[in-house]
Structure formats: structure tokens, C-alpha cells
Design a protein around this motif. Structure first.
Motif, mmCIF file in Angstrom:
data_model
loop_
_atom_site.group_PDB
_atom_site.id
_atom_site.type_symbol
_atom_site.label_atom_id
_atom_site.label_comp_id
_atom_site.label_asym_id
_atom_site.label_seq_id
_atom_site.Cartn_x
_atom_site.Cartn_y
_atom_site.Cartn_z
ATOM 1 N N LEU A 32 35.318 82.754 46.779
ATOM 2 C CA LEU A 32 36.602 83.144 47.357
ATOM 3 C C LEU A 32 37.738 82.291 46.804
ATOM 4 O O LEU A 32 38.828 82.808 46.504
ATOM 5 C CB LEU A 32 36.560 83.034 48.880
ATOM 6 N N THR A 33 37.503 80.998 46.641
ATOM 7 C CA THR A 33 38.535 80.112 46.098
ATOM 8 C C THR A 33 38.870 80.483 44.664
ATOM 9 O O THR A 33 40.048 80.609 44.305
ATOM 10 C CB THR A 33 38.065 78.650 46.178
ATOM 11 N N VAL A 34 37.852 80.663 43.844
ATOM 12 C CA VAL A 34 38.084 81.038 42.442
ATOM 13 C C VAL A 34 38.754 82.405 42.364
ATOM 14 O O VAL A 34 39.699 82.608 41.585
ATOM 15 C CB VAL A 34 36.756 81.021 41.655
ATOM 16 N N PHE B 9 40.692 83.860 44.624
ATOM 17 C CA PHE B 9 42.080 83.769 45.091
ATOM 18 C C PHE B 9 42.971 83.137 44.027
ATOM 19 O O PHE B 9 44.097 83.596 43.806
ATOM 20 C CB PHE B 9 42.135 82.978 46.395
ATOM 21 N N ILE B 10 42.477 82.118 43.341
ATOM 22 C CA ILE B 10 43.247 81.493 42.262
ATOM 23 C C ILE B 10 43.475 82.487 41.132
ATOM 24 O O ILE B 10 44.584 82.586 40.582
ATOM 25 C CB ILE B 10 42.539 80.219 41.767
ATOM 26 N N GLN B 11 42.442 83.261 40.793
ATOM 27 C CA GLN B 11 42.594 84.278 39.745
ATOM 28 C C GLN B 11 43.593 85.362 40.159
ATOM 29 O O GLN B 11 44.382 85.829 39.336
ATOM 30 C CB GLN B 11 41.237 84.905 39.407
ATOM 31 N N ALA C 71 32.334 80.448 49.693
ATOM 32 C CA ALA C 71 33.599 79.706 49.701
ATOM 33 C C ALA C 71 34.079 79.420 48.286
ATOM 34 O O ALA C 71 35.282 79.560 47.991
ATOM 35 C CB ALA C 71 33.438 78.405 50.475
ATOM 36 N N ILE C 72 33.168 79.047 47.398
ATOM 37 C CA ILE C 72 33.550 78.791 45.997
ATOM 38 C C ILE C 72 34.051 80.066 45.339
ATOM 39 O O ILE C 72 35.090 80.068 44.659
ATOM 40 C CB ILE C 72 32.363 78.181 45.230
#
Length: 94
Positions: free
Chosen positions: A14-16, A18-20, A11-12
């Protein structure tokens, strides 16, 4: 499904990621079509399903089923992610 450290890490990441991706799209002034996002989402879901199937089936000691399910779900997922990434990188700037 339990919330194990592996899924927290996924999850971490994927979040990072997606932000990138959003930052890269903004920097390069790209606006992918709706279907590119859809193909990417389906590919990501297939890859996550492959990971879940592999880990769950391996826990049940069905080694062949674990590998076969991971391949059947994972290969199309990776291919869809590649197509989506290619279309985002090769698409026109707006």
C-alpha cells in the motif's frame, strides 16, 4: 489483530502503491477532487475489511461465512476503487 507477515506485506504494498500514485499524478499534472480521494479511501477500507473478515472467519472454520463476507465487503470495495481510479485517470489536468 496480530501483526503477521501478510499484514506487513500489505502495508508495504500500500505504501509503495500510494507513492507511485502520487508520482503519477504529479507527472501527469492531475489534481483529483476531494471526493475522488474519499471514494478511493472508502473502497480501500472495504477491501481491507474483506481480507480481514475472510482470514478471521476462515480461522474459525466458518467457510461459507468467510466467502460471503468477503464478497459482500469486497465487491463494493473493488467497485469504489475502480470508480476512483477511473476518475483520476479521466480527470482534467489542472
Amino acid at each position: 489483530m496480530e501483526l503477521t507477515p501478510l499484514w506487513i506485506l500489505i502495508a508495504i504494498l500500500l505504501t509503495v502503491g500510494f507513492i507511485q500514485l502520487l508520482n503519477w499524478l504529479k507527472r501527469n499534472d492531475r489534481k483529483p477532487a476531494w471526493w475522488v480521494w474519499f471514494v478511493g479511501a472508502v473502497g480501500l477500507l472495504l477491501v481491507l475489511m474483506a481480507v480481514q473478515h475472510y482470514l478471521g472467519t476462515l480461522e474459525e472454520m466458518y467457510f461459507t461465512a468467510a466467502w460471503m463476507g468477503a464478497l459482500i465487503l469486497g465487491i463494493p470495495g473493488v467497485l469504489l476503487l475502480v470508480v476512483s481510479g477511473w476518475r483520476m485517470a479521466a480527470g482534467k489536468s489542472s
